[in-house]
Design an enzyme around this catalytic site. Structure first.
Site, PDB file in Angstrom:
ATOM      1  N   LYS A 225      34.808  22.926  66.295  1.00  0.00           N
ATOM      2  CA  LYS A 225      35.683  23.411  67.358  1.00  0.00           C
ATOM      3  C   LYS A 225      37.071  22.779  67.273  1.00  0.00           C
ATOM      4  O   LYS A 225      38.049  23.361  67.735  1.00  0.00           O
ATOM      5  CB  LYS A 225      35.049  23.157  68.726  1.00  0.00           C
ATOM      6  CG  LYS A 225      33.850  24.048  69.024  1.00  0.00           C
ATOM      7  CD  LYS A 225      34.174  25.534  68.900  1.00  0.00           C
ATOM      8  CE  LYS A 225      33.001  26.405  69.312  1.00  0.00           C
ATOM      9  NZ  LYS A 225      33.258  27.852  69.062  1.00  0.00           N
TER      10      LYS A 225
ATOM     11  N   SER B 231      29.546  30.717  74.264  1.00  0.00           N
ATOM     12  CA  SER B 231      28.221  30.373  73.775  1.00  0.00           C
ATOM     13  C   SER B 231      27.157  30.833  74.768  1.00  0.00           C
ATOM     14  O   SER B 231      27.303  30.667  75.979  1.00  0.00           O
ATOM     15  CB  SER B 231      28.113  28.861  73.573  1.00  0.00           C
ATOM     16  OG  SER B 231      29.002  28.419  72.582  1.00  0.00           O
TER      17      SER B 231
ATOM     18  N   LYS C 275      26.771  36.329  70.922  1.00  0.00           N
ATOM     19  CA  LYS C 275      27.609  36.621  69.758  1.00  0.00           C
ATOM     20  C   LYS C 275      26.818  36.581  68.458  1.00  0.00           C
ATOM     21  O   LYS C 275      26.902  37.488  67.634  1.00  0.00           O
ATOM     22  CB  LYS C 275      28.769  35.615  69.659  1.00  0.00           C
ATOM     23  CG  LYS C 275      29.797  35.688  70.744  1.00  0.00           C
ATOM     24  CD  LYS C 275      31.060  34.907  70.413  1.00  0.00           C
ATOM     25  CE  LYS C 275      30.813  33.499  69.921  1.00  0.00           C
ATOM     26  NZ  LYS C 275      30.122  32.646  70.895  1.00  0.00           N
TER      27      LYS C 275
ATOM     28  N   ASP D 159      31.208  33.402  64.918  1.00  0.00           N
ATOM     29  CA  ASP D 159      31.826  32.647  66.009  1.00  0.00           C
ATOM     30  C   ASP D 159      33.350  32.662  66.036  1.00  0.00           C
ATOM     31  O   ASP D 159      33.931  32.688  67.110  1.00  0.00           O
ATOM     32  CB  ASP D 159      31.352  31.189  65.964  1.00  0.00           C
ATOM     33  CG  ASP D 159      31.643  30.433  67.243  1.00  0.00           C
ATOM     34  OD1 ASP D 159      31.422  30.997  68.331  1.00  0.00           O
ATOM     35  OD2 ASP D 159      32.081  29.275  67.157  1.00  0.00           O
TER      36      ASP D 159
ATOM     37  N   ARG E  81      20.182  23.748  68.456  1.00  0.00           N
ATOM     38  CA  ARG E  81      20.886  24.628  67.513  1.00  0.00           C
ATOM     39  C   ARG E  81      20.440  24.383  66.070  1.00  0.00           C
ATOM     40  O   ARG E  81      19.847  23.350  65.757  1.00  0.00           O
ATOM     41  CB  ARG E  81      22.399  24.412  67.598  1.00  0.00           C
ATOM     42  CG  ARG E  81      23.027  24.927  68.886  1.00  0.00           C
ATOM     43  CD  ARG E  81      24.512  24.687  68.906  1.00  0.00           C
ATOM     44  NE  ARG E  81      25.141  25.160  70.120  1.00  0.00           N
ATOM     45  CZ  ARG E  81      25.743  26.335  70.259  1.00  0.00           C
ATOM     46  NH1 ARG E  81      25.800  27.171  69.228  1.00  0.00           N
ATOM     47  NH2 ARG E  81      26.298  26.683  71.396  1.00  0.00           N
TER      48      ARG E  81
END
Length: 532
Positions: A200, A239, A243, A258, A324
């Site tokens: 990110k 999130s 997606k 993403d 994840r």
């Protein structure tokens, strides 16, 4: 000592970072897993996966992100959304972090952000943890091995979880820090093991740099029709809105899950891998993503597993609901080799409506699309950010406020202009609740969402009969083959119709109140699309 492949004229010492222990450059997956196991960073899982826990930080720390306020960026950063740090505070942070790193081993990956060479940046990732190096090797794009001999970074990211910042000395909020300095072309991350901060930080960087080139950076997934990149679709969303799941359509080619850019050439992926949520992952509904959880090198983050067999528990969220897996894009069989697509033919905005008010799909005019893009309504789902334990209704402008360094209208105007120029059809898709709000209703059936998206992407949905939604003014299909007609009329799914009307009125008011902040900056047609 130095190990691995690297430009001999661009080692850490050449960047003024010296006195470290062993430095390992551009190790490949087997060596990184060996190093991580030797250091006790995690465990080997089935198929050669790497099982890891990130400790107390199982999500991003958006309030700990800072931008250094220098003259070059002072007038272009959205300071209401980005905490500032002084140049002196950053310099002290850098000096203290480098001093902390002395004598310790570090891992370096020289990678690329962006599949389009015209807009790509070279990023050097320096990590304390070997498994973070493995993670970011999956998530960013890898240059050819031969290209490493001449690699020069445009930006450098240093991630040192064992370092704790001093708010009084460094001008940050807590011991956890993510500090971005555009003048020094450097990002410093400390005090958190959550791997998502690595990717990110690069996304935030590109979100600042690309608009100056007329490129629209997007927090979205993307795919295109098999064999036809001209038929591209992008899926905006925070999130937990779907997606990754919805773009991984076996009938279409996955561009990425993403982060993407929309340039004059078309769509391009920023990344080289995927970072998928695994809670409730179903091998029948999502076979491709499920299969990655037993493939060599996949990072399995914060999942509960059997200590003896290493069998994963996809339903146990006792560590976090934000469990994840991170894997290279080529682990998805229908993924694009190039990371490139055409100009989006369909723009889909995914929202997770915890009120249970919005329909499962609605067609938007360009003005309505900009309105909903700037609004960015959704629900934060459990675990994505620290402290979020159940869905919380929120407005996250551009469907990604935590990653937006510039003011929202910069991105909104870019999107509006590109939609107008290329004639994209826009849709709002609710993957949240129906039949009632969170706690009363149920989650929107994924089979219905998939059927609606298929109809939207193949063009057949445009031929349906539409009604005007009385609350939001957008067009909603009355009937769609394969979808229960009742789902298309949210009010009819509620046992208590008056309760629905009250919830709808409340949501309309929330939209109107939130949008007041953008009214001075937008065109009249978008103002006319505003509700309330």
């Amino acid at each position: 000592m130095t190990f691995g492949r690297v430009n001999p004229n661009f080692q850490l010492e050449d960047q003024g970072i010296d006195g470290l222990g062993n430095v390992y450059y551009n190790l490949m997956e087997p060596a990184l897993i060996e190093a991580a196991l030797k250091a006790g960073e995690g465990h080997l899982g089935n198929g050669g996966t790497f099982l890891v826990s990130t400790g107390k930080f199982t999500g991003r720390s958006p309030k700990d992100k800072h931008v250094v306020k220098t003259d070059s960026v002072a007038d272009t950063i959205w300071w209401e959304n980005n905490a500032e740090m002084s140049p002196e505070g950053f310099d002290a942070l850098y000096d203290d972090m480098i001093a902390h790193m002395k004598g310790r081993d570090y891992y370096v990956q020289d990678l690329i952000g962006g599949a389009d060479p015209a807009h790509a940046i070279n990023v050097r990732m320096v990590t304390e943890l070997a498994w973070h190096n493995l993670f970011i090797r999956h998530l960013l794009r890898r240059p050819d091995r031969s290209a490493l001999d001449g690699f020069i970074a445009d930006f450098t990211v240093i991630n040192c979880p064992s370092f704790q910042a001093d708010p009084a000395k460094h001008g940050c909020r807590s011991e956890t820090v993510i500090a971005m300095n555009f003048d020094r072309k450097m990002i410093l991350i400390g005090g958190t093991e959550y791997a998502g901060e690595n990717k990110k930080s690069v996304f935030t960087l590109l979100n600042y740099l690309l608009p100056e080139k007329g490129v629209m950076p997007m927090h979205c997934s993307a795919n295109h029709a098999t064999g036809n990149p001209v038929d591209t679709a992008v899926f905006f969303g925070l999130s937990g809105t779907g997606k990754t799941t919805l773009s991984a359509d076996p009938a279409r080619t996955l561009i990425g899950d993403d982060e993407h850019g929309w340039s004059e050439r078309g769509t391009f992926n920023f990344e080289g891998g995927c970072y998928a949520k695994t809670i409730g992952l179903d091998p029948e509904a999502e076979p491709e993503i499920y299969a990655t959880t037993s493939k060599f090198g996949t990072v399995i983050e914060n999942m509960v597993y059997n200590e003896e067999t290493k069998e994963l528990d996809f339903d146990d969220d006792s560590l976090t609901a934000n469990m994840r897996c991170a894997y290279p894009l080529n682990y998805i069989s229908n993924a694009s080799d190039t990371g490139l697509g055409g100009h989006p033919k369909n723009v889909i905005m995914l929202t997770c409506d915890a009120f249970g008010v919005l329909p499962p799909i609605a067609r938007l005019t360009p003005a309505q699309a900009m309105y909903h893009f700037l609004s960015g309504f959704t629900a934060k789902v459990a675990g994505t950010e620290r402290g979020v334990t159940e869905p919380e209704p929120t407005f996250s402008t551009c469907f990604g406020a935590p990653f937006m360094p510039r003011r929202p209208e910069v991105y909104g105007n870019l999107l509006r202009d590109k939609i107008a120029k290329h004639g994209a059809t826009c849709w709002l898709v609710n993957t949240g609740w129906t039949g009632g709000a969170y706690g009363t209703g149920s989650r929107m059936p994924i089979q219905a969402t998939r059927a609606l998206l298929t109809a939207a992407l193949d063009g057949s949905l445009n031929e349906a009969t539409f009604r005007k939604d009385p609350n939001f003014g957008f067009d909603v299909p009355v009937t769609v083959t394969g979808v229960d007609a009742a789902l298309l009329d949210p009010r009819s799914t509620w046992a208590d119709k008056e309760a629905y009307d009250a919830a709808a009125a409340k949501l309309v008011g929330m939209f109107a109140d939130n949008f007041e902040q953008y009214v001075p900056f937008i065109d009249d047609d978008v103002k006319a699309a505003a509700i309330g």
